[in-house]
Design a protein around this motif. Sequence first.
Motif, PDB file in Angstrom:
ATOM      1  N   ASN A 179       0.820  -1.218   0.000  1.00  0.00           N
ATOM      2  CA  ASN A 179       0.000   0.000   0.000  1.00  0.00           C
ATOM      3  C   ASN A 179       0.850   1.262   0.000  1.00  0.00           C
ATOM      4  O   ASN A 179       0.317   2.370   0.001  1.00  0.00           O
ATOM      5  N   ARG A 180       2.160   1.118  -0.027  1.00  0.00           N
ATOM      6  CA  ARG A 180       3.058   2.257  -0.046  1.00  0.00           C
ATOM      7  C   ARG A 180       3.556   2.502  -1.474  1.00  0.00           C
ATOM      8  O   ARG A 180       4.667   2.127  -1.843  1.00  0.00           O
ATOM      9  N   ASP A 181       2.720   3.131  -2.291  1.00  0.00           N
ATOM     10  CA  ASP A 181       3.095   3.418  -3.675  1.00  0.00           C
ATOM     11  C   ASP A 181       4.327   4.309  -3.762  1.00  0.00           C
ATOM     12  O   ASP A 181       5.080   4.259  -4.737  1.00  0.00           O
ATOM     13  N   ASP A 182       4.512   5.129  -2.724  1.00  0.00           N
ATOM     14  CA  ASP A 182       5.640   6.065  -2.773  1.00  0.00           C
ATOM     15  C   ASP A 182       6.986   5.344  -2.804  1.00  0.00           C
ATOM     16  O   ASP A 182       7.942   5.822  -3.429  1.00  0.00           O
ATOM     17  N   ILE A 183       7.072   4.175  -2.146  1.00  0.00           N
ATOM     18  CA  ILE A 183       8.343   3.451  -2.141  1.00  0.00           C
ATOM     19  C   ILE A 183       8.659   2.937  -3.547  1.00  0.00           C
ATOM     20  O   ILE A 183       9.789   3.062  -4.030  1.00  0.00           O
ATOM     21  N   ASN A 184       7.651   2.356  -4.202  1.00  0.00           N
ATOM     22  CA  ASN A 184       7.837   1.938  -5.590  1.00  0.00           C
ATOM     23  C   ASN A 184       8.265   3.110  -6.456  1.00  0.00           C
ATOM     24  O   ASN A 184       9.165   2.999  -7.292  1.00  0.00           O
ATOM     25  N   ASN A 185       7.624   4.235  -6.261  1.00  0.00           N
ATOM     26  CA  ASN A 185       7.939   5.420  -7.065  1.00  0.00           C
ATOM     27  C   ASN A 185       9.348   5.933  -6.797  1.00  0.00           C
ATOM     28  O   ASN A 185      10.018   6.436  -7.702  1.00  0.00           O
ATOM     29  N   ASP A 186       9.795   5.801  -5.544  1.00  0.00           N
ATOM     30  CA  ASP A 186      11.153   6.236  -5.211  1.00  0.00           C
ATOM     31  C   ASP A 186      12.193   5.350  -5.904  1.00  0.00           C
ATOM     32  O   ASP A 186      13.219   5.836  -6.391  1.00  0.00           O
ATOM     33  N   VAL A 187      11.926   4.047  -5.927  1.00  0.00           N
ATOM     34  CA  VAL A 187      12.821   3.134  -6.642  1.00  0.00           C
ATOM     35  C   VAL A 187      12.844   3.494  -8.123  1.00  0.00           C
ATOM     36  O   VAL A 187      13.906   3.515  -8.765  1.00  0.00           O
ATOM     37  N   LYS A 188      11.674   3.802  -8.664  1.00  0.00           N
ATOM     38  CA  LYS A 188      11.594   4.167 -10.083  1.00  0.00           C
ATOM     39  C   LYS A 188      12.348   5.467 -10.367  1.00  0.00           C
ATOM     40  O   LYS A 188      12.904   5.634 -11.458  1.00  0.00           O
ATOM     41  N   ARG A 189      12.378   6.379  -9.402  1.00  0.00           N
ATOM     42  CA  ARG A 189      13.136   7.624  -9.585  1.00  0.00           C
ATOM     43  C   ARG A 189      14.626   7.314  -9.768  1.00  0.00           C
ATOM     44  O   ARG A 189      15.288   7.886 -10.632  1.00  0.00           O
ATOM     45  N   TYR A 190      15.120   6.424  -8.935  1.00  0.00           N
ATOM     46  CA  TYR A 190      16.531   6.049  -9.062  1.00  0.00           C
ATOM     47  C   TYR A 190      16.777   5.267 -10.354  1.00  0.00           C
ATOM     48  O   TYR A 190      17.807   5.443 -11.017  1.00  0.00           O
ATOM     49  N   ASN A 191      15.846   4.403 -10.697  1.00  0.00           N
ATOM     50  CA  ASN A 191      15.986   3.649 -11.945  1.00  0.00           C
ATOM     51  C   ASN A 191      16.001   4.573 -13.155  1.00  0.00           C
ATOM     52  O   ASN A 191      16.686   4.298 -14.151  1.00  0.00           O
ATOM     53  N   ALA A 192      15.254   5.656 -13.065  1.00  0.00           N
ATOM     54  CA  ALA A 192      15.215   6.619 -14.175  1.00  0.00           C
ATOM     55  C   ALA A 192      16.590   7.234 -14.405  1.00  0.00           C
ATOM     56  O   ALA A 192      16.946   7.568 -15.542  1.00  0.00           O
ATOM     57  N   ILE A 193      17.365   7.371 -13.335  1.00  0.00           N
ATOM     58  CA  ILE A 193      18.721   7.899 -13.470  1.00  0.00           C
ATOM     59  C   ILE A 193      19.590   6.902 -14.227  1.00  0.00           C
ATOM     60  O   ILE A 193      20.324   7.267 -15.152  1.00  0.00           O
ATOM     61  N   ASN A 194      19.501   5.626 -13.848  1.00  0.00           N
ATOM     62  CA  ASN A 194      20.267   4.589 -14.542  1.00  0.00           C
ATOM     63  C   ASN A 194      19.846   4.498 -16.010  1.00  0.00           C
ATOM     64  O   ASN A 194      20.687   4.423 -16.909  1.00  0.00           O
TER      65      ASN A 194
END
Length: 293
Positions: A179-194
């Motif tokens: 239920n913590r969508d923000d954690i998934n989104n935070d991982v995606k933020r870092y993945n966007a850098i890669n």
Amino acid sequence: MKRRFQLILVLLVTLGFSYVGIWNQPVAAKEKATIHLVAVGDSLTEGIGDTTGQQGYTKRTAKLIAKENNVKVVTANYGKAGDRSDQIIKRLKKNKQAQKDLKNADVITLTVGGNDLQQTLFTAFLAESEADVTKTVDESIPTYTKNLEKLTDYIESQNSTAPIYLFGNYNPLYVYLANRDDINNDVKRYNAINAGMAASDSQINYVSTFSTLTYGQYKTAKQKKALVKAAVKASSGSLDNKSVQETLNGDDEEKNAYITNEDHYHPNDIGYDKMSALLVKQMQKDKKAWLGG
């Protein structure tokens, strides 16, 4: 007699041009008989969670490449658990053998960012709201971006031709904090850098593991909805850092079939099989870059 001489002369000239044409034909490059694969990074490269002694994805990938391309694959592994992006580059600069192996590499793989993000998230979990967590993560992004640039630049300074396969990261807590969508989104933020690094550099290729390792066997919308419901019921969506630590250190059987029971964080044998398959699929798309031919 004169006509006969002229005819012979024409034939010789014609044959001469033919042979010149033959000799000037481009020779097809041969595929390499041996591939040197150098793996660099953090615990995912070291292979934490792997029970088979294959250094996680590294030797699994070597076996797949060898089988699919009928080639010998020699590996060198420079993964170390716990290393952030800045620590990986410091370690490489001190290791002469790593530098030598990088120079001789045909393929280079890189796992990075997981510890940078993890340490940021563990600090952010003490925040009062999800927005504060995201803010903390966003504030860390410029530093991580700069460190990743330094790391990839250094690797390319050692070898400017070998393709680099840069992995993205995943959310090992999803099955407990669905239920913590923000954690998934935070991982995606870092993945966007890669992913952005790969998009801007022709030597770098991005390998996504997010969907495969984050969701594991929970692939349908119905299954994910059930996880969200269970997380809410168990109050697993808490921002309390202690509850997250207890989840990671607990003795319960891991819910994600691709994550190890040992720490509820790293891939297990199945997870590393999945990582290797994703990597090889990407590598096969442009195999001439590392195999030749």
